[in-house]
Scaffold this active site. Structure first.
Site, PDB file in Angstrom:
ATOM      1  N   LYS A  57      -2.051  15.508  -9.505  1.00 45.28           N
ATOM      2  CA  LYS A  57      -1.153  15.253 -10.638  1.00 45.28           C
ATOM      3  C   LYS A  57      -0.255  16.457 -10.930  1.00 45.28           C
ATOM      4  CE  LYS A  57      -2.365  10.985 -11.244  1.00 45.28           C
ATOM      5  NZ  LYS A  57      -1.400   9.892 -10.953  1.00 45.28           N
TER       6      LYS A  57
ATOM      7  N   SER B  29      -0.443  12.870 -15.193  1.00 46.95           N
ATOM      8  CA  SER B  29      -1.643  12.797 -16.043  1.00 46.95           C
ATOM      9  C   SER B  29      -1.737  14.094 -16.819  1.00 46.95           C
ATOM     10  CB  SER B  29      -2.879  12.665 -15.145  1.00 46.95           C
ATOM     11  OG  SER B  29      -4.064  12.919 -15.872  1.00 46.95           O
TER      12      SER B  29
ATOM     13  N   ASP C 103       0.891  -1.153   0.000  1.00 50.47           N
ATOM     14  CA  ASP C 103       0.000   0.000   0.000  1.00 50.47           C
ATOM     15  C   ASP C 103       0.932   1.206   0.000  1.00 50.47           C
ATOM     16  OD1 ASP C 103      -1.587   2.194   0.657  1.00 50.47           O
ATOM     17  OD2 ASP C 103      -3.011   0.950   1.758  1.00 50.47           O
TER      18      ASP C 103
ATOM     19  N   TYR D  57      -8.146  15.365  -8.102  1.00 48.46           N
ATOM     20  CA  TYR D  57      -7.248  14.465  -8.858  1.00 48.46           C
ATOM     21  C   TYR D  57      -6.230  15.304  -9.636  1.00 48.46           C
ATOM     22  CZ  TYR D  57      -5.801  11.008 -12.372  1.00 48.46           C
ATOM     23  OH  TYR D  57      -5.065  10.184 -13.191  1.00 48.46           O
TER      24      TYR D  57
HETATM   25  P1  NAI Z   1      -5.847   1.030 -12.701  1.00 48.95           P
HETATM   26  O1  NAI Z   1      -6.962   1.280 -11.759  1.00 48.95           O
HETATM   27  O2  NAI Z   1      -6.036   0.046 -13.796  1.00 48.95           O
HETATM   28  O3  NAI Z   1      -4.511   0.652 -11.911  1.00 48.95           O
HETATM   29  C1  NAI Z   1      -4.134   1.276 -10.717  1.00 48.95           C
HETATM   30  C2  NAI Z   1      -3.429   0.241  -9.844  1.00 48.95           C
HETATM   31  O4  NAI Z   1      -3.001   0.917  -8.649  1.00 48.95           O
HETATM   32  C3  NAI Z   1      -4.347  -0.911  -9.425  1.00 48.95           C
HETATM   33  O5  NAI Z   1      -3.691  -2.145  -9.600  1.00 48.95           O
HETATM   34  C4  NAI Z   1      -4.613  -0.628  -7.962  1.00 48.95           C
HETATM   35  O6  NAI Z   1      -4.856  -1.807  -7.192  1.00 48.95           O
HETATM   36  C5  NAI Z   1      -3.315   0.051  -7.558  1.00 48.95           C
HETATM   37  N1  NAI Z   1      -3.473   0.830  -6.330  1.00 48.95           N
HETATM   38  C6  NAI Z   1      -4.499   1.632  -5.968  1.00 48.95           C
HETATM   39  N2  NAI Z   1      -4.296   2.121  -4.741  1.00 48.95           N
HETATM   40  C7  NAI Z   1      -3.108   1.616  -4.311  1.00 48.95           C
HETATM   41  C8  NAI Z   1      -2.362   1.762  -3.121  1.00 48.95           C
HETATM   42  N3  NAI Z   1      -2.811   2.499  -2.094  1.00 48.95           N
HETATM   43  N4  NAI Z   1      -1.171   1.130  -3.031  1.00 48.95           N
HETATM   44  C9  NAI Z   1      -0.731   0.349  -4.048  1.00 48.95           C
HETATM   45  N5  NAI Z   1      -1.406   0.151  -5.189  1.00 48.95           N
HETATM   46  C10 NAI Z   1      -2.586   0.800  -5.324  1.00 48.95           C
HETATM   47  O7  NAI Z   1      -5.520   2.478 -13.314  1.00 48.95           O
HETATM   48  P2  NAI Z   1      -4.429   2.934 -14.391  1.00 48.95           P
HETATM   49  O8  NAI Z   1      -5.137   3.716 -15.417  1.00 48.95           O
HETATM   50  O9  NAI Z   1      -3.569   1.829 -14.793  1.00 48.95           O
HETATM   51  O10 NAI Z   1      -3.603   3.994 -13.510  1.00 48.95           O
HETATM   52  C11 NAI Z   1      -2.195   3.954 -13.367  1.00 48.95           C
HETATM   53  C12 NAI Z   1      -1.696   5.390 -13.200  1.00 48.95           C
HETATM   54  O11 NAI Z   1      -1.940   6.110 -14.397  1.00 48.95           O
HETATM   55  C13 NAI Z   1      -2.396   6.165 -12.087  1.00 48.95           C
HETATM   56  O12 NAI Z   1      -1.440   6.947 -11.393  1.00 48.95           O
HETATM   57  C14 NAI Z   1      -3.359   7.073 -12.841  1.00 48.95           C
HETATM   58  O13 NAI Z   1      -3.678   8.239 -12.129  1.00 48.95           O
HETATM   59  C15 NAI Z   1      -2.545   7.350 -14.090  1.00 48.95           C
HETATM   60  N6  NAI Z   1      -3.319   7.836 -15.225  1.00 48.95           N
HETATM   61  C16 NAI Z   1      -4.277   7.033 -15.804  1.00 48.95           C
HETATM   62  C17 NAI Z   1      -5.025   7.505 -16.856  1.00 48.95           C
HETATM   63  C18 NAI Z   1      -6.104   6.692 -17.506  1.00 48.95           C
HETATM   64  O14 NAI Z   1      -6.917   7.284 -18.266  1.00 48.95           O
HETATM   65  N7  NAI Z   1      -6.157   5.387 -17.303  1.00 48.95           N
HETATM   66  C19 NAI Z   1      -4.807   8.862 -17.402  1.00 48.95           C
HETATM   67  C20 NAI Z   1      -3.772   9.595 -16.730  1.00 48.95           C
HETATM   68  C21 NAI Z   1      -3.057   9.081 -15.691  1.00 48.95           C
END
Ligand code: NAI
Length: 262
Positions: free
Chosen positions: A156, A139, A59, A152
């Site tokens: 970022k 982001s 976490d 959010y």
């Molecule tokens: P996702 O929801 O598919 O993956 C996020 C991962 O982070 C998940 O595996 C989740 O379990 C993990 N997570 C959440 N809270 C946590 C914690 N406290 N400790 C450890 N792990 C934790 O989302 P995605 O899209 O892959 O996001 C990855 C990054 O990309 C994030 O930082 C998000 O803000 C960023 N991002 C995503 C965009 C999108 O449109 N998908 C756009 C811009 C940025």
């Protein structure tokens, strides 16, 4: 993990899903030793079964877990941490007053403090490895204050600011810092809403392009080796970056018009 380990090693927070998982696949394909840390234990088990990964419960809000995860990973890589991808993040979608104070706290704790915790925990290992790198995932909402994503967006911007400062500070340690700013990417985060609305990010996207997690992983792969500090994911992100630099007034008027017709 096989006994013959590659020289290059990367640890990815939030590697059980979405962009982090796609990046894990990409680095494995390139022959890197990959570790992931996540709160999602079953997602990590699936990823490890598919990809031959090192995993740790993590976490990102918990500094002790960060220290234990990275100590375990460098024991596995015989001392190397070439790259930390600070990727774990959450999003709560809605107008400012629809997102509860607790939901806002969660975003700050995970998206900002979690990234800072990762940088603290990784620095000794990155320094010891040399020629290493920290890649923080921000982001496009960190380029332009984004309605419906106000807190959010603030988190970022913080990640961008941290990355800019650390890039300069860490140069003396031989550690480069880069920041990746994706446009919308098709991952489970797009299904996020908040307690005050039934809408999710996906409902609000409209005609906007949505990129794939593999496209985001390609950019992370470039950021792991290239000489730039800032990387964006998607043509729409490049356009936004251009407008935010050279036509901020026009961009603001556009966002206000869009808000008025919401
Ligand atoms: P996702 O929801 O598919 O993956 C996020 C991962 O982070 C998940 O595996 C989740 O379990 C993990 N997570 C959440 N809270 C946590 C914690 N406290 N400790 C450890 N792990 C934790 O989302 P995605 O899209 O892959 O996001 C990855 C990054 O990309 C994030 O930082 C998000 O803000 C960023 N991002 C995503 C965009 C999108 O449109 N998908 C756009 C811009 C940025």
């Amino acid at each position: 993990m096989t006994a013959e380990r590659s020289l290059r090693s990367v640890f990815i927070s939030g590697g059980a899903s979405g962009i982090g998982l796609a990046a894990a696949r990409r680095f494995r394909r390139e022959g890197w030793t990959v570790g992931i840390g996540d709160v999602d234990a079953s997602g990590m088990a699936r990823a490890a079964a598919e990809l031959d990964l090192w995993t740790a419960p993590l976490d990102v809000r918990d500094r002790d877990q960060w220290r234990a995860a990275l100590a375990g990973f460098v024991a596995h890589t015989r001392g190397r941490l070439d790259l930390l991808v600070n990727n774990a993040g959450i999003c709560r979608y809605g107008l400012f007053e629809e997102v509860s104070p607790t939901e806002s706290d969660d975003q700050v704790d995970i998206n900002v403090k979690g990234v800072i915790n990762g940088a603290y925990a990784a620095l000794p290992h990155l320094k010891a490895t040399g020629g290493s790198r920290l890649v923080n995932i921000a982001s496009c909402a960190g380029l332009v204050g984004s309605p419906g994503l106000a807190v959010y967006s603030a988190t970022k911007f913080a990640v961008r600011g941290l990355s800019e400062a650390l890039d300069i500070e860490f140069a003396r340690h031989g550690v480069a810092v880069a920041c990746v700013m994706p446009w919308f990417v098709d991952t489970p985060i797009l299904d996020s809403g908040s307690s005050g609305t039934n809408k999710t990010i996906r409902d609000a996207i409209g005609n906007s392009p949505v990129y794939t997690a593999d496209e985001a992983a390609d950019v992370i792969w470039r950021a792991a080796r290239g000489g730039e500090r800032d990387y964006v994911v998607g043509k729409a992100a490049r356009r936004l970056r251009f407008l935010s630099r050279f036509a901020p007034g026009m961009l603001r008027r556009r966002l206000k018009r869009a808000m008025a017709t919401r």
